[in-house]
Scaffold this active site. Structure first.
Site, PDB file in Angstrom:
ATOM      1  N   ASP A   1      -0.651 -12.452   2.907  1.00 11.69           N
ATOM      2  CA  ASP A   1      -1.141 -11.276   3.641  1.00 11.69           C
ATOM      3  C   ASP A   1      -1.157 -11.673   5.127  1.00 11.69           C
ATOM      4  OD1 ASP A   1      -2.346  -9.020   4.530  1.00 11.69           O
ATOM      5  OD2 ASP A   1      -4.163  -9.192   3.334  1.00 11.69           O
TER       6      ASP A   1
ATOM      7  N   ASP B   1      -5.114 -14.135  -1.263  1.00  7.23           N
ATOM      8  CA  ASP B   1      -4.349 -13.730  -0.090  1.00  7.23           C
ATOM      9  C   ASP B   1      -4.312 -14.942   0.822  1.00  7.23           C
ATOM     10  OD1 ASP B   1      -3.758 -11.205  -0.872  1.00  7.23           O
ATOM     11  OD2 ASP B   1      -4.892 -10.170   0.682  1.00  7.23           O
TER      12      ASP B   1
ATOM     13  N   GLU C   1      -9.282 -13.897   0.066  1.00  9.45           N
ATOM     14  CA  GLU C   1      -8.427 -14.153   1.227  1.00  9.45           C
ATOM     15  C   GLU C   1      -9.058 -15.245   2.082  1.00  9.45           C
ATOM     16  OE1 GLU C   1      -6.585 -10.806   3.150  1.00  9.45           O
ATOM     17  OE2 GLU C   1      -7.154 -11.544   5.117  1.00  9.45           O
TER      18      GLU C   1
ATOM     19  N   ASP D   1       2.351   2.001   3.423  1.00 11.68           N
ATOM     20  CA  ASP D   1       3.370   1.096   3.993  1.00 11.68           C
ATOM     21  C   ASP D   1       4.772   1.583   3.695  1.00 11.68           C
ATOM     22  OD1 ASP D   1       1.149  -0.578   4.243  1.00 11.68           O
ATOM     23  OD2 ASP D   1       1.656  -1.703   2.430  1.00 11.68           O
TER      24      ASP D   1
ATOM     25  N   HIS E   1       0.874  -1.182   0.000  1.00 15.88           N
ATOM     26  CA  HIS E   1       0.000   0.000   0.000  1.00 15.88           C
ATOM     27  C   HIS E   1       0.910   1.230   0.000  1.00 15.88           C
ATOM     28  CE1 HIS E   1      -2.195  -2.999   2.536  1.00 15.88           C
ATOM     29  NE2 HIS E   1      -3.319  -2.450   2.141  1.00 15.88           N
TER      30      HIS E   1
ATOM     31  N   GLU F   1     -11.176  -7.156  -3.204  1.00 16.80           N
ATOM     32  CA  GLU F   1     -10.931  -8.168  -2.164  1.00 16.80           C
ATOM     33  C   GLU F   1     -12.116  -8.189  -1.202  1.00 16.80           C
ATOM     34  OE1 GLU F   1      -6.966  -8.171  -0.480  1.00 16.80           O
ATOM     35  OE2 GLU F   1      -7.768  -8.838   1.438  1.00 16.80           O
TER      36      GLU F   1
ATOM     37  N   HIS G   1     -10.841 -13.994   5.204  1.00 21.17           N
ATOM     38  CA  HIS G   1     -12.088 -13.272   4.939  1.00 21.17           C
ATOM     39  C   HIS G   1     -13.210 -14.259   4.597  1.00 21.17           C
ATOM     40  CE1 HIS G   1      -9.649  -9.444   3.629  1.00 21.17           C
ATOM     41  NE2 HIS G   1      -9.325  -9.885   4.830  1.00 21.17           N
TER      42      HIS G   1
ATOM     43  N   ASP H   1      -9.791 -11.336  12.046  1.00 22.86           N
ATOM     44  CA  ASP H   1      -8.901 -11.550  10.892  1.00 22.86           C
ATOM     45  C   ASP H   1      -7.470 -11.606  11.411  1.00 22.86           C
ATOM     46  OD1 ASP H   1      -8.050 -11.749   8.275  1.00 22.86           O
ATOM     47  OD2 ASP H   1      -8.398  -9.660   7.773  1.00 22.86           O
TER      48      ASP H   1
ATOM     49  N   ASP I   1      -4.796 -13.111  10.386  1.00 19.72           N
ATOM     50  CA  ASP I   1      -3.702 -13.003   9.404  1.00 19.72           C
ATOM     51  C   ASP I   1      -2.489 -13.875   9.750  1.00 19.72           C
ATOM     52  OD1 ASP I   1      -5.056 -11.197   7.762  1.00 19.72           O
ATOM     53  OD2 ASP I   1      -4.352  -9.461   8.888  1.00 19.72           O
TER      54      ASP I   1
HETATM   55  C1  XLS Z   1      -7.372  -6.677   5.348  1.00 22.94           C
HETATM   56  C2  XLS Z   1      -6.978  -6.959   3.974  1.00 22.94           C
HETATM   57  C3  XLS Z   1      -5.856  -6.091   3.440  1.00 22.94           C
HETATM   58  C4  XLS Z   1      -5.830  -6.158   1.941  1.00 22.94           C
HETATM   59  C5  XLS Z   1      -5.055  -5.067   1.286  1.00 22.94           C
HETATM   60  O1  XLS Z   1      -8.049  -7.449   5.998  1.00 22.94           O
HETATM   61  O2  XLS Z   1      -6.675  -8.310   3.870  1.00 22.94           O
HETATM   62  O3  XLS Z   1      -4.642  -6.465   3.990  1.00 22.94           O
HETATM   63  O4  XLS Z   1      -5.345  -7.383   1.498  1.00 22.94           O
HETATM   64  O5  XLS Z   1      -5.536  -3.821   1.579  1.00 22.94           O
HETATM   65 NI    NI Z   2      -5.861  -9.248   2.204  1.00 18.91          NI
HETATM   66 NI    NI Z   3      -7.449  -9.494   5.589  1.00 15.53          NI
END
Ligand code: XLS
Ligand code: NI
Ligand code: NI
Length: 434
Positions: A337, A294, A266, A102, A99, A230, A269, A305, A307
């Site tokens: 991700d 993702d 993802e 970042d 992003h 996404e 998600h 989430d 991750d």
């Molecule tokens: C957040 C998202 C984010 C996207 C990119 O939950 O996964 O990381 O992948 O903005």
């Molecule tokens: Ni993501």
């Molecule tokens: Ni996410």
């Protein structure tokens, strides 16, 4: 330059019997699977935000990571880029994703943020001349800064809509400049906290117009990558408009964009939406929307989430089987991700997290590919629908009416016979490969 990863060697494939932590056991980029190199199937990407920008906070505590590049200066941003490309080299990562927020410090004005961003993009471009890692996708962070608290494209304040549009333009320009293969839109705060203050129809119109502008701009600048949405059902907002693949498809149809935009799915998600990852993948494929993934799992108990890096070969195999059925990645890939747990403080934790995830994915992909090539599962599926190959049934579907079908049912004294769905048999077949 940087010595952040000083004692860590470049990771190589050493095979399943290797005793080194710093090696791949299953991911051999050059291994041919279904006639193609594994690296070209999996197309791994490192997420800049989790690995280099996230400080290790959670809702109950702040920063746990102590990184020499933390801080809002251009010098720190460049040090961060140096460390990032060093890590890409150690992992032999073919791709990364970022992003705007970042990679550059926020300026005092939009113009200053843009100048900072463009300088870092040029810094990346120079690095990419001497490193092999390419850009899988770029995206805009339209959710962290307080100006986005009520949304970006769907904000009640037109000035935030404008700021967001200008930000996406900058990020699309950067993505094109760096040869990015996709541009991703995750609607971080495109949703609502309460219906009491929300005009759903207006916000949907704003989101639809915004996306049309993104697609128009893609064509205008000749960006030949894919535009990806996404989906995510909630978090950070209570309800997010890009809830899941099915919802995104309805949205795209409504605004005439279903042939212009695909999805980045993802795992975490999908779980939050109450689906399995493979469901979302299979549905996207059936709708012609499959783009990229993702690959970060969620904790099944926390409802958040989280991750995390993938650690389950059987789960990943289900996902990659659907990726293979969808024809594999074209512009897409496997973006981690994923972030470390906040106690994983050491530089080596970053490397080992990715190495393990790449091995899990490789193992899963090879199992899924072997099953797909074996063909038994696809044959069983085809057999289940074989009745539809009969010309009378093809005609029924294409030109039948309730009248004509009713007449046939009566005339032939039709008597449907139930047949086994063979689920356990197919699960046994699955487990022979995975
Ligand atoms: C957040 C998202 C984010 C996207 C990119 O939950 O996964 O990381 O992948 O903005
Ligand atoms: Ni993501
Ligand atoms: Ni996410």
């Amino acid at each position: 330059m940087t010595d952040f990863f000083k004692d860590i060697p470049q990771l190589r494939y050493e095979g399943p019997d290797s005793s080194s932590d710093f090696a791949f056991r299953h991911y051999n980029p050059d291994e041919l699977v279904m006639g193609k190199r594994l690296e070209d199937h999996l197309r791994f990407g490192v997420a800049y935000w989790h690995s280099f920008a996230w400080p290790g906070g959670d809702p109950f505590g702040g920063q746990t990571f102590d990184r020499p590049w933390f801080g809002d200066t251009m010098a720190r941003a460049k040090l961060k880029a140096d460390v990032a490309f060093k890590m890409f080299d150690i992992l032999n990562a073919p791709f990364f994703c970022f992003h705007d927020a970042d990679v550059r410090p926020e300026g005092e004005s939009f113009a200053e943020s843009l100048r900072n961003f463009e300088e870092i993009v040029d810094y990346f471009a120079a690095k990419m001349e001497t490193h092999r890692t390419r850009l899988l996708w770029g995206t805009a962070n339209l959710f962290s800064h307080r100006r986005f608290m009520a949304g970006a494209a769907t904000n009640p304040d037109p000035d935030v809509f404008a700021w967001s549009a200008a930000t996406v333009k900058a990020c699309m320009d950067a993505t094109k400049k760096l040869g990015g293969q996709n541009y991703v839109l995750w609607g971080g705060r495109e949703g609502y906290e309460t219906l009491l203050n929300t005009d759903l129809s207006r916000e949907a119109e704003q989101a639809g117009r915004f996306l049309q502008m993104v697609v128009d701009y893609k064509h205008k600048i000749g960006f030949d990558g894919a535009i990806l949405i996404e989906p995510k059902p909630q978090e950070p907002s209570k309800h997010q408009y890009d809830y899941d693949v099915a919802t995104v498809y309805g949205f795209l149809k409504r605004f005439g964009l279903e042939t212009e935009v695909k999805v980045n799915i993802e795992q975490g998600h999908a779980i939050l939406a109450g689906h399995s990852f493979e469901h979302e993948l299979a549905l996207a494929s059936s709708l012609g929307l499959f783009g990229s993934i993702d690959m970060n799992r969620n904790d099944y108990q926390s409802g958040w989430d989280t991750d995390q890096f993938p650690d389950s070969v059987p789960e990943m195999a289900r996902a990659y089987y659907e990726v293979i059925r969808a024809g594999g990645f074209t512009t897409g890939g496997t973006n981690f991700d994923a972030k470390l747990r906040r106690q994983s403080l050491d530089p080596e934790d970053l490397i080992l997290a990715h190495a393990g995830a790449m091995d899990v994915c490789a193992r899963a992909f090879k199992a899924a590919a072997a099953l797909f090539e074996d063909g038994s599962l696809e044959r069983a599926r085809a057999e289940r629908y074989a009745g539809w190959d009969d010309p009378a049934n093809i005609a029924m579907l294409s030109s039948g009416t309730l009248d004509s079908i009713s007449a046939r049912v009566l005339a032939t004294d039709l008597d449907p016979q139930p047949r086994s769905g063979r689920q356990e048999r197919l699960e046994n077949l699955w487990n022979r490969f995975v």
